[in-house]
Design a protein around this motif. Structure first.
Motif, PDB file in Angstrom:
ATOM      1  N   CYS A 227       0.862  -1.208   0.149  1.00  0.00           N
ATOM      2  CA  CYS A 227       0.507  -0.120   0.144  1.00  0.00           C
ATOM      3  C   CYS A 227       0.900   1.427  -0.242  1.00  0.00           C
ATOM      4  O   CYS A 227       0.244   2.372  -0.408  1.00  0.00           O
ATOM      5  N   LYS A 254      -9.466   2.233  -2.214  1.00  0.00           N
ATOM      6  CA  LYS A 254      -9.026   1.402  -3.993  1.00  0.00           C
ATOM      7  C   LYS A 254      -7.338   1.859  -3.722  1.00  0.00           C
ATOM      8  O   LYS A 254      -6.961   2.980  -4.209  1.00  0.00           O
ATOM      9  N   ILE A 255      -6.320   0.574  -3.821  1.00  0.00           N
ATOM     10  CA  ILE A 255      -5.227   0.838  -4.722  1.00  0.00           C
ATOM     11  C   ILE A 255      -4.604   0.283  -5.330  1.00  0.00           C
ATOM     12  O   ILE A 255      -5.529  -1.320  -6.129  1.00  0.00           O
ATOM     13  N   LYS A 256      -3.414   0.108  -6.192  1.00  0.00           N
ATOM     14  CA  LYS A 256      -3.399  -0.425  -7.169  1.00  0.00           C
ATOM     15  C   LYS A 256      -1.397  -1.177  -6.368  1.00  0.00           C
ATOM     16  O   LYS A 256      -0.953  -0.744  -6.218  1.00  0.00           O
ATOM     17  N   VAL A 260      -2.128  -5.114 -10.043  1.00  0.00           N
ATOM     18  CA  VAL A 260      -3.634  -5.508  -9.748  1.00  0.00           C
ATOM     19  C   VAL A 260      -4.839  -4.281  -8.811  1.00  0.00           C
ATOM     20  O   VAL A 260      -3.713  -3.841  -7.828  1.00  0.00           O
ATOM     21  N   ASN A 261      -6.320  -4.149  -8.455  1.00  0.00           N
ATOM     22  CA  ASN A 261      -7.150  -3.372  -8.592  1.00  0.00           C
ATOM     23  C   ASN A 261      -6.935  -4.088  -7.483  1.00  0.00           C
ATOM     24  O   ASN A 261      -7.642  -4.987  -7.292  1.00  0.00           O
ATOM     25  N   THR A 263      -8.683  -3.830  -2.487  1.00  0.00           N
ATOM     26  CA  THR A 263      -9.067  -2.369  -1.554  1.00  0.00           C
ATOM     27  C   THR A 263      -8.336  -3.047  -0.474  1.00  0.00           C
ATOM     28  O   THR A 263      -8.217  -3.907   0.233  1.00  0.00           O
TER      29      THR A 263
END
Length: 796
Positions: A227, A254-256, A260-261, A263
């Motif tokens: 994160c 929401k993070i990448k 990959v997306n 949560t």
């Protein structure tokens, strides 16, 4: 053509419509049934008997009741059927003369924390309407008194078409609900012990997070390490205030990570969402241990456990708010409702009065409407389900009961018998699966299955009257008049377990010394406080192993070998003998047949119709890859071992080249509790209620502890099996253990060394110890309800 009027003497010939007075079953083969054929009289009370596992439930529930329900479902359109559970046609040649079946089984009611006795029986719904009409001050509609509806309000622009033009308007809305905002209608608030979530001396990469399943190698690890809000190599104790807040409390973001997306959610809201919202009894043991370690539950200080908002508590009828009404004992609430004379709501009062009176009539007047439905015993849950059928105008219905006397004191069984006879006398067919002689005695027709259990059962060994059963010579017939005698001498206790000031539920400051080193039976009428005393003051202590009535959970992939931990040493033994990995010998892991994924069957979904299960052609139902079956241990492959009955496997692993002490010890306990006929690989979903409880007992007997607490272990046991259970209890005591049994069965009472009797009544009429002493003293004194019934029992 002329019409003629029939005169003279009416014909006594039987009308063709009246000839359908039998339910005919031919060629039933569900589970262990062996081409069973039987004809059951309609509008009579038929009792099905036989040892646990003999095929009673397979005939009554899985064949007769299941086909009735399936055919009713087929009367709906295909569209509606798509929303209903799909039921397969039972494996039977002919089923004729069926009527609508209403099933009243032993399954516990949903353990959802929002479900209470009131919500499960519609009594709450009627009370909410009553308070919305008569409550002062008036606060809104019935949902203003519902603890499952939150109060919300909002405003915004809405667009709609008017006269061919699009028009925008500002609209406001509000919903007044009765939910307490602090506890969200649960009645309890929880606090999380942060020390149970992580080890502050470690970094994330060193495995600081101690929540079950939160491995740094899995998705959670990727999320927390990727994160970017904190350094995964820094010990958590060195985090800044902001970093610790992000780790623990950050809202869904929401993070990448690695393209990959995902949560991100802080640890505390994640634990509340994943663990604390679930029923604690439905989770795996290691997860339950984590929840008990990490969370503390306390009564909500804002609503005092009523689950209701301040507004809902402020509206009253004659000084009583809806929270007070739900907290009352039901027989007191029934008296309060009876005194309300309001013509404007007369039909509502009449219906509510009938529901509450039904509780009292069926022996559940000691409950309150706020009682969580998940805390009801199997017997209480079954009787609660019966309430909606009492006083029903329906006739020519088939009522199917699964041991309705479970959890009932002998005093209450007579009342239950009257209710069953009332249902029959209204013109209904009543089918009852039962073991208690008092309930078998009222049958018009008896069907006895056997002669044994499992593969040794599945046949009808007697059909006829109760008197015919007594003279039949079957296992049930021989044991029907069995009466345990009082022991000539009782064991001397080696010490005592002190209970002081017990006040759980309806207990009134009970002080009692429970003897150790002997067999103690705690008894009393249903609702007298037995479970409250033992589970509230004894079960949680160190060294106490408690085996309750809770159903064991397992899918069709679970079996006695996986549930008891037996498969673990067997897999390791196979792996060691063949020099390969243990995972190969699991049908749920690497050894699974690639065609059916280790299920043994291929399931074909047919939409709104029942799916079809066909045996896998590749493994022929053995569930394993063919290469795995080349590996042997003691001359058998893993599928042959799982196909063994417990008794055969116990001999197989006892000595010789297949000697395996770890497996033998578990198998020995399974034989001890009378489950020698089960196969190791039999799915748990096919076991009867009695078998499930005994497999649980066998598993818990392996735990180290000096005191065993058993909650009604005779549940689902045939009269002949009760003798085996008493032998098992004696062996436990003789090996130096202390055994405390909560029980109503008179054979167990007569066999006890010491009896603690609670009462004198149920609910607030109970909660006191009315007798302590030996069974002989209880019979001699006849000072309690239990004493009266036990004296009659031992006198024959």
């Amino acid at each position: 053509m002329s019409t003629a009027t029939r005169t003279g003497t009416p014909s006594h010939e039987l009308h063709v419509a009246d000839t359908h007075d039998l339910i005919r079953v031919h060629g039933a083969r569900e589970n262990n049934l062996k081409d069973v054929s039987v004809e059951l009289p309609k509008r009579r009370l038929t009792v099905f008997t036989g040892v646990s596992g003999s095929g009673k439930s397979s005939l009554v529930f899985a064949t007769i009741a299941a086909e009735s329900q399936r055919m009713i479902n087929e009367t709906y359109s295909s569209f509606v059927q798509g929303f209903m559970p799909t039921l397969a046609r039972p494996d039977v040649d002919v089923l004729d003369g069926l009527t609508t079946a209403i099933i009243v089984d032993q399954e516990r009611m949903g353990a959802d924390p929002r479900s209470t006795v009131g919500t499960a029986t519609d009594a709450n719904a009627m009370l909410r309407i009553l308070f919305s009409r008569l409550g002062q001050p008036h606060i809104g509609s019935s949902q203003a008194f519902s603890f499952n509806v939150a109060s919300i309000s909002g405003a915004g622009a809405v667009t709609f078409e008017q006269n061919g033009k699009k028009v925008k308007e500002r609209r406001e809305f509000s919903i007044t609900g009765g939910m307490c905002p602090r506890c969200e209608g649960r009645g309890q608030v929880n606090d999380i012990n942060l020390a149970a979530l992580y080890d502050e001396s470690k970094s994330l990469n060193e495995g600081a997070i101690t929540i079950p399943g939160y491995s740094m190698d899995g998705w959670y690890g990727r999320i927390y390490r990727g994160c970017g809000w904190f350094d995964p190599d820094k010990p958590i104790r060195d985090y800044t205030k902001q970093e610790l807040d992000d780790l623990l409390y950050r809202d869904a973001t929401k993070i990448k990570v690695e393209g990959v997306n995902l949560t991100y959610l802080g640890l505390v809201p994640q634990v509340q969402k994943s663990y604390l919202s679930k029923d604690i009894d439905s989770v795996q043991p290691h997860v339950r241990a984590f929840i008990e370690r990490a969370a503390t539950f306390s009564t909500c200080p804002e609503c005092d456990g009523t689950r209701l908002s301040e507004a809902a508590r402020s509206s009253k009828i004659r000084g009583i708010n809806i929270g007070d009404a739900c907290r009352m004992q039901i027989n007191d609430l029934a008296a309060w409702v009876r005194d309300l004379d309001e013509p404007s709501v007369a039909p509502l009062l009449k219906t509510l009065q009938h529901v509450l009176d039904s509780f009292v009539e069926i022996g559940l007047g000691y409950l309150s409407l706020e009682r969580p439905s998940g805390t009801l015993s199997g017997g209480e849950a079954q009787r609660t389900k019966m309430i909606r059928h009492l006083g029903s105008a329906l006739t020519d219905v088939t009522y199917v009961f699964d041991e309705p006397t479970i959890g009932l004191h002998p005093h209450d069984i007579a009342r239950m018998n009257e209710l069953l006879l009332q249902l029959r006398d209204k013109g209904n067919t009543v089918l009852v699966v039962e073991h208690k002689p008092e309930a078998i005695a009222i049958a018009d027709h008896v069907v006895d299955l056997g002669p044994g259990a499992g593969t040794a059962g599945g046949e009808i060994v007697f059909e006829g009257t109760v008197e015919g059963l007594r003279a039949s010579g079957t296992l049930t017939g021989r044991h029907l008049d069995d009466r345990a005698t009082l022991k000539p001498s009782v064991r001397k206790p080696s010490g005592a377990l002190e209970v002081r000031g017990a006040s759980t539920h309806n207990l009134r400051g009970v002080d009692v010394d429970i003897p150790l080193g002997v067999l103690v039976v705690v008894t009393g009428v249903a609702g007298s406080g037995k479970s409250s005393l033992i589970h509230g003051s004894v079960a949680g202590r160190e060294g106490v192993v408690s085996v309750d009535q809770g159903a064991i959970r397992g899918s069709r992939r679970s079996n006695p070998a996986t549930y008891t931990g037996l498969l673990e040493p067997i897999r390791k033994a196979f792996a060691k003998a063949n020099g390969v990995k243990p995972a190969l010998f699991s049908a749920n892991s690497e050894g699974a047949c690639p065609n059916c994924n280790g299920a043994g069957v291929i399931y074909t979904d047919l939409g709104m119709m029942a799916g079809v299960a066909t045996t896998c052609e590749l493994c022929e139902g053995r569930r394993f890859d063919a290469s795995v079956l080349d590996y042997k241990f003691g001359g058998r492959d893993i599928s042959e071992v799982l196909a063994m009955p417990v008794a055969e496997a116990e001999e197989f692993f006892r000595a010789g080249e297949a000697k395996l002490p770890a497996a033998h010890k578990i198998l020995d306990r399974l034989v001890d509790v009378g489950l020698g006929y089960l196969t190791l690989g039999q799915p748990l979903t096919t076991l009867s209620g009695g078998e499930r409880q005994r497999i649980k007992l066998a598993t818990r007997m392996g735990e180290s502890g000096g005191v065993y607490v058993l909650d009604e272990p005779t549940t689902g046991l045939h009269l002949a099996d009760v003798e085996n259970l008493l032998g098992l209890l004696d062996r436990l005591v003789d090996s130096g253990k202390s055994v405390i049994v909560i029980e109503h069965h008179q054979a167990v009472m007569a066999h006890a060394d010491w009896i603690i009797d609670l009462g004198p009544g149920a609910g607030h009429d109970g909660g006191l110890v009315v007798f302590e002493g030996t069974p002989a003293d209880l019979v001699a004194a006849r000072s309690t309800l239990t004493g009266e019934h036990l004296a009659q029992y031992v006198a024959g």
